[in-house]
Enzyme design. Sequence first.
Site, PDB file in Angstrom:
ATOM      1  N   GLY A 129      41.111  36.540  33.786  1.00 20.70           N
ATOM      2  CA  GLY A 129      39.801  36.475  34.410  1.00 20.70           C
ATOM      3  C   GLY A 129      39.223  37.842  34.688  1.00 20.70           C
ATOM      4  CB  CYS A 130      38.958  39.718  37.827  1.00 21.30           C
ATOM      5  SG  CYS A 130      38.089  38.383  38.711  1.00 21.30           S
TER       6      CYS A 130
END
Length: 211
Positions: free
Chosen positions: A147-148
């Site tokens: 994700g990040c």
Amino acid sequence: MSDDYSNRSYGEIPVGFGDKPGIVVVDFQVGFTDPQYPLGGAPLVMRAVENTARLLEVARRYDVPVASCYTSYMNEREMPYWKITAVRDTFRDDHPSIALDPRIHQPGYDVVVCKKGPSIFFQTGVADFFAKERVDTVIVTGCNTSGCIRASAIDAFSHRYRTIVPEDCVGDIEEGPHHDNLRDIGRRYVDVTNLETVLGQLETWRQRNAH
């Protein structure tokens, strides 16, 4: 295993280490690093916290710029359309889960930003900070890989930084997405390496710039 990507030249050119490193530490807030919280305590994340703490101890001694971030919102109205209940319920300005893990945070040295999207660079001052520091190489640490970390690595690439991701300094909830995403961004945008290699690169950089 198919090597169609390599047959089409993916991953052929290494990024390399440039003239000035900077480090981003993405979302090592206790909501991800403390098992008491619903998103906390994943084994790969815990490993990454310990390794990143080792990296940062050396980096700060060598005066390498460090930017850390946490994710937090005033209320649900401010949030993007997260599909994760635990993010909606706990990543709030008044919730203890948004505090940075003390193992990776040094007040007075690290630049700290609150981010509202997946990338540490999205609508924050991190790129401006690195421009002032003349950073050309960004070492990405933190969570979660799929994700990040992926978003931050792609933004670092888009900002024209040489982007380095030490595999053992980033973590995810499951091993499959962790390795799949590193393999994918490693074909396209970044050099995927490890802590010991990055420490060696920092030492070489320090010796080259010693006065």
